[in-house]
Design an enzyme around this catalytic site. Structure first.
Site, mmCIF file in Angstrom:
data_model
loop_
_atom_site.group_PDB
_atom_site.id
_atom_site.type_symbol
_atom_site.label_atom_id
_atom_site.label_comp_id
_atom_site.label_asym_id
_atom_site.label_seq_id
_atom_site.Cartn_x
_atom_site.Cartn_y
_atom_site.Cartn_z
ATOM 1 C CD GLU A 1 75.693 32.529 52.822
ATOM 2 O OE1 GLU A 1 74.697 33.203 53.169
ATOM 3 O OE2 GLU A 1 76.038 32.364 51.640
ATOM 4 C CD GLU B 1 71.090 30.834 50.073
ATOM 5 O OE1 GLU B 1 70.294 31.643 49.588
ATOM 6 O OE2 GLU B 1 71.441 30.867 51.263
HETATM 7 C C1 BG6 Z 1 72.224 34.134 51.819
HETATM 8 C C2 BG6 Z 1 73.071 34.523 50.642
HETATM 9 O O1 BG6 Z 1 71.063 33.559 51.382
HETATM 10 O O2 BG6 Z 1 71.806 35.171 52.645
HETATM 11 C C3 BG6 Z 1 73.982 35.719 50.889
HETATM 12 O O3 BG6 Z 1 73.831 33.429 50.216
HETATM 13 C C4 BG6 Z 1 73.203 36.792 51.632
HETATM 14 O O4 BG6 Z 1 74.491 36.174 49.670
HETATM 15 C C5 BG6 Z 1 72.727 36.203 52.944
HETATM 16 O O5 BG6 Z 1 73.904 37.952 51.825
HETATM 17 C C6 BG6 Z 1 72.043 37.185 53.866
HETATM 18 O O6 BG6 Z 1 71.025 37.852 53.182
HETATM 19 P P1 BG6 Z 1 70.968 39.426 53.199
HETATM 20 O O7 BG6 Z 1 69.885 39.792 52.320
HETATM 21 O O8 BG6 Z 1 70.740 39.799 54.617
HETATM 22 O O9 BG6 Z 1 72.301 39.882 52.709
#
Ligand code: BG6
Length: 474
Positions: A372, A174
């Site tokens: 993700e 990212e």
């Molecule tokens: C993504 C990141 O943007 O979002 C992760 O790569 C992150 O590291 C995920 O954990 C979810 O975000 P959050 O703030 O809910 O953990």
């Protein structure tokens, strides 16, 4: 790419799960200085470790000591792949040493061996918000091209240490949130480059330099990975958000195109063999100067990606004339009235996944992997010890359905789905444990209680069945 089965699995990141922040020679990483926050209160970014404050990366969920147990649970779910990240500060504690910390290298070799033992394909991210603090303080982070060389040296160490074991590499997670044209919150520029937005002197110039150097580092790492082992497949991961128009007013449609596209210039640079001309002209018009080396053009040409990793959580509504919303939440601005939101204000939009997969694939014609996707939610442990997380099942199910449509009906080449945080871990934006994503519950609470035991949630069995029912989409 030769692939017989779809890579079902999950993604985790070192600073959010490992803990053991000062063990076995690990150096201070940028996230080791960030306290726990909440949805309402931003995480504090400190200069030193302050007594009495809670720094969630210091303990994480203790994956460092429990990785065997956790990987066995992933294997039980039927995972075909796990995306992990390597914490640079475990390998080169300060970042500029001549030789690596052997205990750091051994740890990742052991994790990868454990994955392979369970027939789980390791997908390794080299930079997921993890950077030695020393490189920020001593060299000015990615503003300094020397950091590119340190990064490549670290990559070389890992490509060699895991040669023949790891096939899929990710250069960065990212970096696309660095855009000189957009106002950023402190945490965003910090997690990516260890620098607070509010501290930056010449904001646009600094962000443009950081972004250029990181992009260049990525293409150079791709070429290096191939030199070391031609069978390496190298991608980069981007967190993408379609920004929809408020309505069909052509101006709003144009705004939505521009807003969606503004985080694509680095992908263009990594896939099209050159840093995009439109961005260089934009910089020129704004008086932003990049130091472009004589060899850079060849590096962009040589280091094109093999695949694109897509992190997808939400869509947003593009800014429009008269929009007076403050960008307060991550996907800030106007909320889409057609969509529900998570408790942390992220719009839940499965169709957006299909939309962005189409957009990406048609633009670059490269294989995609969903690196993700998931729902951060508050889980309740029932009196009988079970966790009935039907909301999570519904979220993943609906996104998987849209992904399947993109593959089967739109012919997008997508070779895997890695759910974010298959085991509960520390939230990146808020530092909370309460914001849980996992199919596996971890008994760690935000008041620092809990004995870290792992528990299967209802979604665990559901994902296990899904994986067994759909080995491939062909
Ligand atoms: C993504 C990141 O943007 O979002 C992760 O790569 C992150 O590291 C995920 O954990 C979810 O975000 P959050 O703030 O809910 O953990």
């Amino acid at each position: 790419m030769e692939r017989n089965e779809f890579l079902w699995g999950g993604s985790i990141a070192a600073h959010q799960c490992e803990g053991a922040w000062d063990q076995d020679g690990k150096g201070l990483g940028i996230m080791d200085l960030v306290t726990k926050g909440t949805y309402e209160t931003p995480r504090e970014i400190c200069q030193t470790i302050k007594p009495g404050k809670d720094y969630p990366s210091h303990t994480g969920i203790d994956f460092y000591h429990r990785y065997k147990e956790d990987i066995a649970l992933f294997a039980e779910m039927g995972f075909k792949a796990l995306r992990i990240s390597i914490d640079w500060s475990r390998i080169y504690p300060k970042g500029d040493e001549a030789s690596p910390n052997p205990l750091g290298v051994q740890f990742y070799q052991a994790v990868v061996a454990e994955l392979l033992k369970h027939n789980i394909e390791p997908i390794v991210t080299l930079y997921h918000f993890e950077m030695p603090v020393h490189l920020v303080r001593e060299y000015g982070s990615w503003t300094n091209p020397k950091v590119i060389d340190f990064y490549l040296n670290y990559c070389k160490t890992m490509f060699e240490a895991l040669k023949g074991q790891v096939r899929y590499w990710v250069t960065f997670n990212e970096m696309n949130h660095i855009d000189p044209q957009t106002e950023a919150s402190d945490i965003f520029t910090y997690i990516i480059a260890g620098l607070k937005y509010s501290d930056l002197q010449d904001k646009k110039q600094t962000l443009a330099t950081i972004s250029y150097n990181m992009t260049l580092a990525s293409v150079k790492a791709v070429a290096l990975a191939r030199e070391i082992d031609p069978s390496n497949q190298v991608g980069c991961v981007f967190g993408l958000t379609p920004a929809y128009p408020l309505n069909c007013d052509p101006q709003n449609v144009l705004n939505s195109l521009k807003e969606t596209d503004r985080e694509f210039y680095q992908i263009d640079a990594m896939c099209m063999g050159k840093f995009p001309e439109y961005k260089l002209r934009e910089y020129q018009a704004q008086g932003i100067k990049l130091e472009i080396g004589a060899e850079d053009a060849a590096a962009f040409e040589k280091g094109k990606l093999d695949f694109i990793g897509l992190n997808y959580y939400s869509s947003s509504v593009a800014r429009y004339e008269g929009d007076d919303q403050e960008e307060e939440t991550l996907f800030g601005g106007t909320q889409n009235p057609y969509l529900e939101q998570s408790k942390w204000g992220w719009a839940i939009d499965p169709t957006g996944l299909r939309y962005i997969m189409n957009y990406l694939y048609r633009r670059y014609a490269l294989p995609i992997i969903i690196t993700e996707n998931g729902l951060g939610a508050v889980d309740q442990v029932e009196a009988d010890g079970t966790i009935q997380d039907d909301y999570r099942i519904e979220y993943v199910q609906k996104h998987v359905e849209q992904m399947e449509k993109a593959i089967v009906e739109d012919y997008v080449d997508c070779f895997g789905y890695l759910m974010w945080g298959p085991i509960d871990l520390v939230s990146a934006t808020t530092g909370e444990m309460k914001k849980r994503y996992g199919f596996i519950y971890v008994d760690k609470q935000d008041d620092q209680t809990g004995d870290l035991t792992r528990k299967r949630k209802k979604s665990f069995t559901w994902y296990q069945e899904l994986i067994s029912q759909k080995p491939t989409f062909k």
